[in-house]
Design a protein around this motif. Structure first.
Motif, PDB file in Angstrom:
ATOM      1  N   GLN A 158      -5.105  13.152  -6.328  1.00  0.00           N
ATOM      2  CA  GLN A 158      -5.159  12.392  -7.575  1.00  0.00           C
ATOM      3  C   GLN A 158      -6.272  11.341  -7.552  1.00  0.00           C
ATOM      4  O   GLN A 158      -6.849  11.030  -8.596  1.00  0.00           O
ATOM      5  N   THR A 159      -6.559  10.788  -6.390  1.00  0.00           N
ATOM      6  CA  THR A 159      -7.604   9.761  -6.282  1.00  0.00           C
ATOM      7  C   THR A 159      -8.957  10.366  -5.907  1.00  0.00           C
ATOM      8  O   THR A 159      -9.901   9.627  -5.635  1.00  0.00           O
TER       9      THR A 159
ATOM     10  N   ILE B  45       0.446   4.055  -2.961  1.00  0.00           N
ATOM     11  CA  ILE B  45       0.210   5.471  -2.696  1.00  0.00           C
ATOM     12  C   ILE B  45       1.282   6.321  -3.372  1.00  0.00           C
ATOM     13  O   ILE B  45       0.993   7.344  -3.992  1.00  0.00           O
ATOM     14  N   SER B  46       2.536   5.876  -3.263  1.00  0.00           N
ATOM     15  CA  SER B  46       3.639   6.595  -3.897  1.00  0.00           C
ATOM     16  C   SER B  46       3.433   6.694  -5.403  1.00  0.00           C
ATOM     17  O   SER B  46       3.666   7.744  -6.013  1.00  0.00           O
ATOM     18  N   ASP B  47       2.971   5.603  -6.014  1.00  0.00           N
ATOM     19  CA  ASP B  47       2.756   5.571  -7.458  1.00  0.00           C
ATOM     20  C   ASP B  47       1.559   6.434  -7.862  1.00  0.00           C
ATOM     21  O   ASP B  47       1.638   7.222  -8.805  1.00  0.00           O
ATOM     22  N   LEU B  48       0.454   6.302  -7.142  1.00  0.00           N
ATOM     23  CA  LEU B  48      -0.766   7.030  -7.495  1.00  0.00           C
ATOM     24  C   LEU B  48      -0.672   8.527  -7.191  1.00  0.00           C
ATOM     25  O   LEU B  48      -1.466   9.315  -7.711  1.00  0.00           O
ATOM     26  N   ALA B  49       0.303   8.920  -6.368  1.00  0.00           N
ATOM     27  CA  ALA B  49       0.505  10.351  -6.133  1.00  0.00           C
ATOM     28  C   ALA B  49       0.907  11.064  -7.421  1.00  0.00           C
ATOM     29  O   ALA B  49       0.707  12.269  -7.565  1.00  0.00           O
TER      30      ALA B  49
ATOM     31  N   LEU C 121      -1.005   5.770   4.736  1.00  0.00           N
ATOM     32  CA  LEU C 121      -1.189   7.228   4.691  1.00  0.00           C
ATOM     33  C   LEU C 121      -0.626   7.885   5.945  1.00  0.00           C
ATOM     34  O   LEU C 121       0.017   8.942   5.869  1.00  0.00           O
TER      35      LEU C 121
ATOM     36  N   TYR D  79      -1.597  12.126  -3.283  1.00  0.00           N
ATOM     37  CA  TYR D  79      -2.361  10.888  -3.484  1.00  0.00           C
ATOM     38  C   TYR D  79      -3.852  11.146  -3.305  1.00  0.00           C
ATOM     39  O   TYR D  79      -4.678  10.706  -4.121  1.00  0.00           O
TER      40      TYR D  79
ATOM     41  N   GLU E 287      -4.239   0.729   3.919  1.00  0.00           N
ATOM     42  CA  GLU E 287      -4.132   2.008   3.207  1.00  0.00           C
ATOM     43  C   GLU E 287      -4.087   3.155   4.218  1.00  0.00           C
ATOM     44  O   GLU E 287      -3.287   4.091   4.082  1.00  0.00           O
TER      45      GLU E 287
ATOM     46  N   HIS F  42       0.825  -1.213   0.000  1.00  0.00           N
ATOM     47  CA  HIS F  42       0.000   0.000   0.000  1.00  0.00           C
ATOM     48  C   HIS F  42       0.860   1.264   0.000  1.00  0.00           C
ATOM     49  O   HIS F  42       0.476   2.278  -0.585  1.00  0.00           O
TER      50      HIS F  42
ATOM     51  N   ILE G  34       3.335  13.540  -0.384  1.00  0.00           N
ATOM     52  CA  ILE G  34       2.876  12.354  -1.109  1.00  0.00           C
ATOM     53  C   ILE G  34       1.463  12.007  -0.685  1.00  0.00           C
ATOM     54  O   ILE G  34       0.612  11.650  -1.517  1.00  0.00           O
TER      55      ILE G  34
END
Length: 457
Positions: free
Chosen positions: A210-211, A86-90, A193, A207, A189, A82, A203
């Motif tokens: 972006q989400t 989060i790092s990727d979806l940021a 966070l 995140y 998750e 997770h 981040i």
């Protein structure tokens, strides 16, 4: 028969020389291999010492969870999954820590010596005072019967500041606590966070933005109030959020602060708030003012690909298609993975009447790994404009076009609906009920959405 002793001695001497040569060669190869291995180990060791990574260690568990099949290492892997998500979806280009599981650390043992590369690394870090951030923790029982609802994860972060305890909250605080996979994903998750809120709050904020989850703006504002080292990034993110909501006065204020912070904090080449400011002006149809901002941003950081894309987008809206194409080409050269740059390059070429170039760029965009939400409606219109039959176009693609139905510009929604309708008709025996629902859903989406072109923070 007589023997020529001189020839015998000569042959023996030659054999000795050859033996000596091969022996020396063998020694050189062995010594060279040893030296190469030592150099390789030193290189790995230096890289390890320089790496700004966070090591995720095992999470200790109560017996009740172990008896149910959970393991300390598996729990750590779940948390790290997770964290990485989060790092990727940021979706940010800001530098950040890398995360790795403890059992994925590079380990080389020296046979018979009782030492390893990891132990040498730890010893050198201790001597040189180089701290490596490590995350451990445990899930504890907060009541006598260790009920699901009252179990709680507590993370421990070991870094240069010392030890930081991060309570995640009980399962009952976060979820229904029946410990199925979906509920646990939500809990982990939340834990990830909370970890980011300590290690890198930007981040976490990016995140959530972006989400499309709540709390991103609040976290970014808190970073500015606390004079966090990444306050320029935080202010830029707030300005971007406000721009998306068409709160332009507030957006201008925060973007100006981001520019000011970057100058005061000596952040070299921080062109993002200037580029975002330009795109905010673009959203208000202030084309010339937007172009001025883009040119300033390019001077600040000529290697930032997004500013060329945004400048091309403004020029495209001004119907300056040749100039726009040049900007999209530059953006794609700097960032060859930029799907939207190749797509807009294709559209610019199509607008200029360069049919072969446009088709080539459409094909290149379609072949890229990432899906461009706007590609197929535009490509379909282009090919149909060349006189191709719609069903033939669909057959030539042979893909599931339902996946490109999100985040479209309103002007492109109806072409997409037509495209999906054609595809549904083409595959009605198998997919028509699904696409009928998709068409209704996205018809409502297209009628309600505002202009939403993206600009990454």
């Amino acid at each position: 028969m007589s023997i020529d002793r001189s020839e015998f001695r000569s042959g023996k001497r030659f054999s000795g020389i050859l033996t000596h040569f091969f022996e020396n060669t063998r020694r050189l190869l062995i010594n060279g291999t040893v030296v190469a291995l030592i150099l390789a180990m030193m290189l790995v060791l230096i890289q390890d010492l320089r790496r700004d990574s966070v090591v995720m260690e095992a999470i200790n568990l109560p017996k009740v969870l172990i008896n149910r099949g959970f393991t300390p290492v598996g729990t750590s892997h779940w948390l790290n999954h997770h964290v990485l998500a989060i790092s990727d979806l940021a979706a940010t280009t800001k530098s950040q820590n890398s995360f790795q599981d403890q059992d994925s650390e590079i380990e080389i043992d020296v046979p018979g010596a009782g030492i390893s590369l990891r132990s040498i690394s730890k010893a050198l870090r201790a001597v040189l005072g180089i701290k490596q951030t490590r995350v451990a923790g445990e899930i504890i029982c907060t009541d006598d019967i260790c009920s699901d609802a009252n179990m709680e994860m507590r993370l421990r972060v070991y870094d240069k500041e010392g030890i930081k305890i991060i309570p995640v909250g009980t399962f009952g605080d976060v979820l229904a606590a029946n410990l199925n996979d979906d509920d646990l994903d939500l809990y982990f998750e939340t834990a990830a966070l909370k970890l980011f809120e300590y290690l890198d709050p930007y981040i976490a904020a990016a995140y959530l933005f972006q989400t499309k989850k709540s709390g991103g703006r609040e976290r970014a504002v808190n970073m500015v109030k606390a004079n966090h080292p990444d306050r320029a990034w935080a202010a830029n993110l707030i300005g971007l959020m406000d721009m998306r909501n068409e709160e332009f006065e507030s957006s201008d204020y925060w973007l100006e602060r981001a520019i000011e912070f970057s100058e005061n904090d000596d952040i070299a080449g921080f062109a993002r708030p200037i580029a975002t400011f330009g795109y905010s002006l673009h959203r208000r149809h202030l084309w010339d003012e937007a172009l001025e901002k883009y040119d300033i941003a390019i001077k600040v950081d000529p290697t930032y690909p997004n500013v060329y894309f945004l400048k091309g987008l403004t020029l495209f809206r001004m119907k300056k298609f040749l100039q726009a194409k040049n900007e999209f080409q530059t953006s794609s050269e700097i960032d060859p993975a930029s799907v939207r740059s190749f797509h807009m390059w294709a559209r610019s070429a199509a607008a200029l009447g360069s049919k072969k170039e446009a088709e080539k760029m459409f094909q290149k965009t379609a072949a890229m790994k990432q899906v461009d939400m706007q590609l197929y409606p535009q490509w379909y219109n282009f090919r149909e404009g060349l006189g191709e039959n719609g069903d033939d176009i669909m057959k030539s693609w042979e893909i599931n076009l339902g996946i490109v139905a999100k985040d479209l510009l309103p002007e492109e929604c109806m072409p997409l609906l037509v495209l999906m309708a054609r595809f549904a008709k083409f595959n009605q025996k198998r997919d028509w009920p699904y696409y009928q629902g998709e068409l209704l859903e996205h018809k409502e989406f297209c009628e309600s959405e505002m202009l939403n072109e993206e600009s990454a923070p």
